[in-house]
Design an enzyme around this catalytic site. Structure first.
Site, PDB file in Angstrom:
ATOM      1  N   HIS A   1     -22.066   5.757  21.724  1.00 21.43           N
ATOM      2  CA  HIS A   1     -22.980   7.013  21.888  1.00 21.43           C
ATOM      3  C   HIS A   1     -22.802   8.116  20.905  1.00 21.43           C
ATOM      4  O   HIS A   1     -23.586   8.715  20.381  1.00 21.43           O
ATOM      5  CB  HIS A   1     -22.538   7.563  23.201  1.00 21.43           C
ATOM      6  CG  HIS A   1     -22.982   6.557  24.324  1.00 21.43           C
ATOM      7  ND1 HIS A   1     -24.229   5.905  24.338  1.00 21.43           N
ATOM      8  CD2 HIS A   1     -22.351   6.248  25.455  1.00 21.43           C
ATOM      9  CE1 HIS A   1     -24.375   5.222  25.460  1.00 21.43           C
ATOM     10  NE2 HIS A   1     -23.282   5.321  26.113  1.00 21.43           N
TER      11      HIS A   1
ATOM     12  N   ASP B   1     -40.630  30.390  30.175  1.00 20.29           N
ATOM     13  CA  ASP B   1     -41.892  31.060  29.850  1.00 20.29           C
ATOM     14  C   ASP B   1     -42.472  31.401  31.115  1.00 20.29           C
ATOM     15  O   ASP B   1     -41.785  31.281  32.115  1.00 20.29           O
ATOM     16  CB  ASP B   1     -43.028  30.184  28.984  1.00 20.29           C
ATOM     17  CG  ASP B   1     -43.523  29.192  29.731  1.00 20.29           C
ATOM     18  OD1 ASP B   1     -43.160  28.812  30.877  1.00 20.29           O
ATOM     19  OD2 ASP B   1     -44.348  28.597  29.035  1.00 20.29           O
ATOM     20  N   HIS B   2     -43.849  31.923  31.299  1.00 17.52           N
ATOM     21  CA  HIS B   2     -44.204  32.523  32.725  1.00 17.52           C
ATOM     22  C   HIS B   2     -44.406  30.903  33.544  1.00 17.52           C
ATOM     23  O   HIS B   2     -44.169  31.257  34.942  1.00 17.52           O
ATOM     24  CB  HIS B   2     -45.569  32.856  32.191  1.00 17.52           C
ATOM     25  CG  HIS B   2     -46.738  32.257  31.834  1.00 17.52           C
ATOM     26  ND1 HIS B   2     -46.383  31.988  30.424  1.00 17.52           N
ATOM     27  CD2 HIS B   2     -47.878  31.425  32.048  1.00 17.52           C
ATOM     28  CE1 HIS B   2     -47.480  31.219  29.919  1.00 17.52           C
ATOM     29  NE2 HIS B   2     -48.135  30.851  31.048  1.00 17.52           N
TER      30      HIS B   2
ATOM     31  N   HIS C   1     -24.792   9.818  27.896  1.00 12.71           N
ATOM     32  CA  HIS C   1     -24.990   8.992  26.455  1.00 12.71           C
ATOM     33  C   HIS C   1     -25.368  10.081  25.290  1.00 12.71           C
ATOM     34  O   HIS C   1     -25.229   9.541  24.309  1.00 12.71           O
ATOM     35  CB  HIS C   1     -26.235   8.097  26.774  1.00 12.71           C
ATOM     36  CG  HIS C   1     -25.953   7.099  27.805  1.00 12.71           C
ATOM     37  ND1 HIS C   1     -26.904   5.808  27.983  1.00 12.71           N
ATOM     38  CD2 HIS C   1     -25.062   7.114  28.787  1.00 12.71           C
ATOM     39  CE1 HIS C   1     -26.027   5.129  28.948  1.00 12.71           C
ATOM     40  NE2 HIS C   1     -25.235   5.642  29.373  1.00 12.71           N
TER      41      HIS C   1
ATOM     42  N   CYS D   1     -40.249  25.469  31.278  1.00 11.86           N
ATOM     43  CA  CYS D   1     -41.902  25.895  31.191  1.00 11.86           C
ATOM     44  C   CYS D   1     -42.451  25.138  32.050  1.00 11.86           C
ATOM     45  O   CYS D   1     -41.887  24.873  33.161  1.00 11.86           O
ATOM     46  CB  CYS D   1     -42.229  25.682  29.830  1.00 11.86           C
ATOM     47  SG  CYS D   1     -42.669  24.003  29.018  1.00 11.86           S
TER      48      CYS D   1
ATOM     49  N   THR E   1     -43.913  22.460  32.202  1.00  8.14           N
ATOM     50  CA  THR E   1     -44.033  21.012  32.228  1.00  8.14           C
ATOM     51  C   THR E   1     -42.711  20.631  31.743  1.00  8.14           C
ATOM     52  O   THR E   1     -42.144  19.409  31.888  1.00  8.14           O
ATOM     53  CB  THR E   1     -45.052  20.314  31.337  1.00  8.14           C
ATOM     54  OG1 THR E   1     -44.776  20.728  29.852  1.00  8.14           O
ATOM     55  CG2 THR E   1     -46.390  20.303  31.858  1.00  8.14           C
TER      56      THR E   1
HETATM   57  C1  RB5 Z   1     -48.252  27.450  29.919  1.00  6.62           C
HETATM   58  O1  RB5 Z   1     -49.474  27.476  30.583  1.00  6.62           O
HETATM   59  C2  RB5 Z   1     -47.881  25.884  29.635  1.00  6.62           C
HETATM   60  O2  RB5 Z   1     -48.534  25.277  28.751  1.00  6.62           O
HETATM   61  C3  RB5 Z   1     -46.499  25.967  29.459  1.00  6.62           C
HETATM   62  O3  RB5 Z   1     -45.678  26.522  30.188  1.00  6.62           O
HETATM   63  C4  RB5 Z   1     -45.688  24.390  29.064  1.00  6.62           C
HETATM   64  O4  RB5 Z   1     -46.028  23.816  30.398  1.00  6.62           O
HETATM   65  C5  RB5 Z   1     -46.179  24.119  27.733  1.00  6.62           C
HETATM   66  O5  RB5 Z   1     -45.639  22.826  27.596  1.00  6.62           O
END
Ligand code: RB5
Length: 142
Positions: A133, A7-8, A97, A64, A66
């Site tokens: 495993h 994503d962005h 694993h 993404c 996180t």
């Molecule tokens: C986008 O702002 C953010 O929520 C997304 O990239 C991600 O971190 C979601 O888990």
């Protein structure tokens, strides 16, 4: 062939990962996003996951902000074992694993240098194929 998507929040790191794959001569298919405009991570997790479980791509890389949301979304697809990694130890262990087939990264969590080492570790580590495993992975799939 590697399936890659973000994503962005992961867009800039995805650009760095693709450049790195180019330098290593590893082919990939970019499933988007294609700019840093705000978008929804499940829209990129799904096509990457389908490319992996469908056999079009050997591994996936999803990014993404996180790495959490996009790994949660990918793991909803049967046959996906997406692993969010923030260090090389986890990247190695999840291949050995868990036979993880998708690497998830957080573009706002890890710097490019560490992220590229994690990518290399993930892609270069084979599954151990040890019986315990395999047994545990089969219990996930059941
Ligand atoms: C986008 O702002 C953010 O929520 C997304 O990239 C991600 O971190 C979601 O888990």
């Amino acid at each position: 062939m590697i399936a890659i998507g973000s994503d962005h929040g992961g867009y800039l790191l995805k650009q760095a990962v693709m450049k790195h794959l180019d330098e290593r001569g590893i082919e990939y298919k970019d499933f988007g996003c294609y700019s840093d405009a705000s978008c929804d991570y499940p829209d990129y997790a799904r096509p990457v996951a389908n490319a992996v479980v469908g056999g079009e791509c050997e591994f996936g890389i999803l990014i993404c902000g996180t790495g959490i949301g996009i790994s949660i979304a990918a793991n909803k697809i049967k046959g996906v074992r997406a692993a969010l990694c923030t260090d090389c130890f986890c990247a190695e262990a999840t291949r050995l694993h868990n036979n993880a087939n998708i690497l998830a990264l957080g573009g706002r969590v890890v710097g490019d240098g560490l992220a590229l080492k994690i990518v290399d570790t993930f892609l270069d580590t084979p599954f151990s194929a040890e019986e315990r495993h395999i047994r545990r992975i089969n219990k996930i799939e059941d």
